[in-house]
Write a protein that holds these residues in place. Structure first.
Motif, PDB file in Angstrom:
ATOM      1  N   ASN A 167       0.816  -1.211   0.000  1.00  0.00           N
ATOM      2  CA  ASN A 167       0.000   0.000   0.000  1.00  0.00           C
ATOM      3  C   ASN A 167       0.847   1.257   0.000  1.00  0.00           C
ATOM      4  OD1 ASN A 167      -2.516   1.714   0.823  1.00  0.00           O
ATOM      5  ND2 ASN A 167      -1.050   2.043   2.480  1.00  0.00           N
ATOM      6  N   LYS A 168       1.880   1.290   0.820  1.00  0.00           N
ATOM      7  CA  LYS A 168       2.738   2.475   0.901  1.00  0.00           C
ATOM      8  C   LYS A 168       3.478   2.696  -0.409  1.00  0.00           C
ATOM      9  CE  LYS A 168       6.475   4.532   3.625  1.00  0.00           C
ATOM     10  NZ  LYS A 168       7.380   4.721   2.467  1.00  0.00           N
ATOM     11  N   SER A 169       3.888   1.624  -1.065  1.00  0.00           N
ATOM     12  CA  SER A 169       4.655   1.772  -2.302  1.00  0.00           C
ATOM     13  C   SER A 169       3.814   2.305  -3.448  1.00  0.00           C
ATOM     14  CB  SER A 169       5.286   0.430  -2.689  1.00  0.00           C
ATOM     15  OG  SER A 169       4.309  -0.476  -3.162  1.00  0.00           O
ATOM     16  N   GLY A 171       1.514   4.650  -2.958  1.00  0.00           N
ATOM     17  CA  GLY A 171       1.069   5.986  -2.562  1.00  0.00           C
ATOM     18  C   GLY A 171       0.008   6.041  -1.497  1.00  0.00           C
ATOM     19  N   GLY A 172      -0.278   4.895  -0.841  1.00  0.00           N
ATOM     20  CA  GLY A 172      -1.251   4.888   0.237  1.00  0.00           C
ATOM     21  C   GLY A 172      -0.696   5.497   1.506  1.00  0.00           C
ATOM     22  N   ALA A 173      -1.590   5.858   2.402  1.00  0.00           N
ATOM     23  CA  ALA A 173      -1.185   6.440   3.688  1.00  0.00           C
ATOM     24  C   ALA A 173      -0.817   5.343   4.675  1.00  0.00           C
ATOM     25  CB  ALA A 173      -2.324   7.282   4.252  1.00  0.00           C
ATOM     26  N   VAL A 174       0.015   5.673   5.641  1.00  0.00           N
ATOM     27  CA  VAL A 174       0.334   4.770   6.748  1.00  0.00           C
ATOM     28  C   VAL A 174      -0.683   5.011   7.852  1.00  0.00           C
ATOM     29  CG1 VAL A 174       2.033   4.133   8.490  1.00  0.00           C
ATOM     30  CG2 VAL A 174       2.781   4.691   6.165  1.00  0.00           C
ATOM     31  N   LEU A 175      -1.432   3.959   8.235  1.00  0.00           N
ATOM     32  CA  LEU A 175      -2.472   4.074   9.251  1.00  0.00           C
ATOM     33  C   LEU A 175      -2.017   3.432  10.556  1.00  0.00           C
ATOM     34  CD1 LEU A 175      -5.739   3.147   7.289  1.00  0.00           C
ATOM     35  CD2 LEU A 175      -4.686   5.392   7.595  1.00  0.00           C
ATOM     36  N   HIS A 176      -2.336   4.085  11.657  1.00  0.00           N
ATOM     37  CA  HIS A 176      -2.057   3.496  12.970  1.00  0.00           C
ATOM     38  C   HIS A 176      -2.972   2.283  13.171  1.00  0.00           C
ATOM     39  CE1 HIS A 176      -1.674   3.014  17.302  1.00  0.00           C
ATOM     40  NE2 HIS A 176      -0.573   3.750  17.212  1.00  0.00           N
ATOM     41  N   PRO A 177      -2.457   1.162  13.720  1.00  0.00           N
ATOM     42  CA  PRO A 177      -3.273  -0.053  13.850  1.00  0.00           C
ATOM     43  C   PRO A 177      -4.436   0.059  14.823  1.00  0.00           C
ATOM     44  CG  PRO A 177      -1.120  -0.343  14.874  1.00  0.00           C
ATOM     45  CD  PRO A 177      -1.051   0.934  14.099  1.00  0.00           C
ATOM     46  N   ILE A 187      -3.645   1.296  -8.254  1.00  0.00           N
ATOM     47  CA  ILE A 187      -2.322   0.953  -8.781  1.00  0.00           C
ATOM     48  C   ILE A 187      -2.278   1.425 -10.230  1.00  0.00           C
ATOM     49  CG2 ILE A 187      -0.664  -0.899  -9.228  1.00  0.00           C
ATOM     50  CD1 ILE A 187      -2.236  -2.583  -7.164  1.00  0.00           C
ATOM     51  N   ALA A 188      -1.533   2.500 -10.461  1.00  0.00           N
ATOM     52  CA  ALA A 188      -1.346   3.056 -11.806  1.00  0.00           C
ATOM     53  C   ALA A 188      -2.680   3.247 -12.520  1.00  0.00           C
ATOM     54  CB  ALA A 188      -0.408   2.162 -12.630  1.00  0.00           C
ATOM     55  N   SER A 189      -3.548   4.069 -11.956  1.00  0.00           N
ATOM     56  CA  SER A 189      -4.849   4.325 -12.577  1.00  0.00           C
ATOM     57  C   SER A 189      -4.682   5.151 -13.844  1.00  0.00           C
ATOM     58  CB  SER A 189      -5.774   5.049 -11.599  1.00  0.00           C
ATOM     59  OG  SER A 189      -5.205   6.281 -11.188  1.00  0.00           O
TER      60      SER A 189
END
Length: 268
Positions: A167-169, A171-177, A187-189
Motif C-alpha cells: 500500500n505504501k509503495s 502511494g497509500g497512507a500509513v495508518l495506525h493499527p 495501482i497506476a490508474s
C-alpha cells in the motif's frame, strides 16, 4: 509458574533454525509444552513473512491463540523480540504480566459468475487485484452505491498494519493499527479527459464495505497477503473489516511510530 502450550513456526534460514532450536530447549526446560495442534501461543521466528504464514496456519483459531514474533533479521512490524533475547522471552512467559493487543483483519469474499461457490479469506496485511498484462476495468461500489469506474493496473486493499507494505509503495497512507478501518489504493490508474477516477487512496470505516465488480475474464490474479490466487470468471470481490481480530501476546510493545521511523527513516 504458568505452563503453556506453544507452537513455534520458523523460516528455514540458518539464523532462524538456530533460534528455533534454542527456543524449543528453553521452553521445554521451563515446563512448557510444544504443541502445534492446540497452542495457547504461536511464536513466529523469522521475519514478517514468517508471521504472516503463522497467521494463515492458525486463522481458524483466532479466538483461542495469541501470537508473538521473534525477528532474526532487521526490525519487523510484527515482532517485539530479537533472536538474542530468547532467554528473556521465555522468562516472561512464566510471569503473569502479559498484556494482549489486537489488530483488525480484512475479510475478503470472492464471488463467481459460473455458479461456483464463493471463496472466503482473512488477510492480515493486504489483498490486491490485477489482470494479467491488460488494463483492468472495475466498478467500485461503497456500501452498494457506485463510486467510480476504475481503469488501470489494479487495486490494493490493506489493513492498518498492512498499510506500511505494498500500500505504501503505491502511494497509500500509513495508518495506525488502532484505527479500525481499511484502505483502498489505486495501482497506476488511467486518468485523462475521457477516463477519470478519484486518483487518491480512500480510508473505509468499519461499518462500511467495498465491492469491486470486474469485467468477465480468465486472467485475474488476486493476492491474499503473500499468497497468489489465480482466478477465473470472477464476478466481484467484496472487502470489509473482519469480525475476527488477531491477538498478540504483548509483554513489551514497541510504539508503532517508532517501528515506522526505524523501518523507513532510520536514526535522526
Amino acid at each position: 509458574m504458568r505452563q503453556l502450550k506453544v507452537a513455534v513456526i520458523h523460516s528455514h534460514v540458518e539464523k532462524s533454525l538456530k533460534a528455533a532450536d534454542t527456543l524449543y530447549k528453553l521452553l521445554t526446560a521451563r515446563g512448557h509444552e510444544i504443541n502445534r495442534e492446540q497452542p495457547d501461543i504461536v511464536i513466529s521466528v523469522g521475519g514478517d513473512g514468517t508471521l504472516l504464514s503463522a497467521f494463515h496456519l492458525y486463522n481458524h483459531k483466532l479466538d483461542k491463540v495469541r501470537f508473538l514474533g521473534v525477528h532474526t533479521g532487521h526490525l519487523g512490524f510484527y515482532t517485539d523480540w530479537r533472536d538474542y533475547e530468547l532467554e528473556e522471552l521465555v522468562e516472561t512467559l512464566c510471569t503473569n504480566q502479559e498484556k494482549s493487543v489486537s489488530y483488525p483483519l480484512l475479510d475478503v469474499r470472492i464471488k463467481y459468475r459460473n455458479g461456483k461457490p464463493d471463496k472466503h479469506f482473512l488477510a492480515l496485511n493486504e489483498s490486491t487485484i490485477k489482470r494479467g498484462n491488460r488494463t483492468m476495468v472495475a466498478d467500485i461500489y461503497i456500501k452498494d452505491e457506485l463510486f467510480e469506474r476504475f481503469r488501470g493496473d489494479g487495486l490494493s486493499v490493506s489493513t492498518p498494519t498492512g498499510s506500511t507494505a505494498y500500500n505504501k509503495s503505491v502511494g497509500g497512507a500509513v495508518l495506525h493499527p488502532s484505527i479500525n478501518a481499511f484502505q483502498l489504493a489505486e495501482i497506476a490508474s488511467l486518468n485523462n479527459r475521457v477516463f477519470r477516477t478519484l486518483g487518491s487512496p480512500i480510508v473505509v470505516a468499519q461499518q462500511e464495505w467495498v465491492e469491486i465488480k470486474l469485467q468477465d475474464s480468465t486472467d485475474y490474479l488476486v493476492t491474499i497477503d503473500q499468497f497468489n490466487i489465480q482466478q477465473d470468471h470472477i464476478d466481484s470481490v467484496h472487502y470489509r473489516i473482519a469480525d475476527e481480530r488477531i491477538h498478540f501476546a504483548s509483554y513489551r510493545h514497541m510504539h508503532f511510530w517508532h517501528r515506522v521511523r526505524d523501518a523507513f527513516i532510520g536514526d535522526l
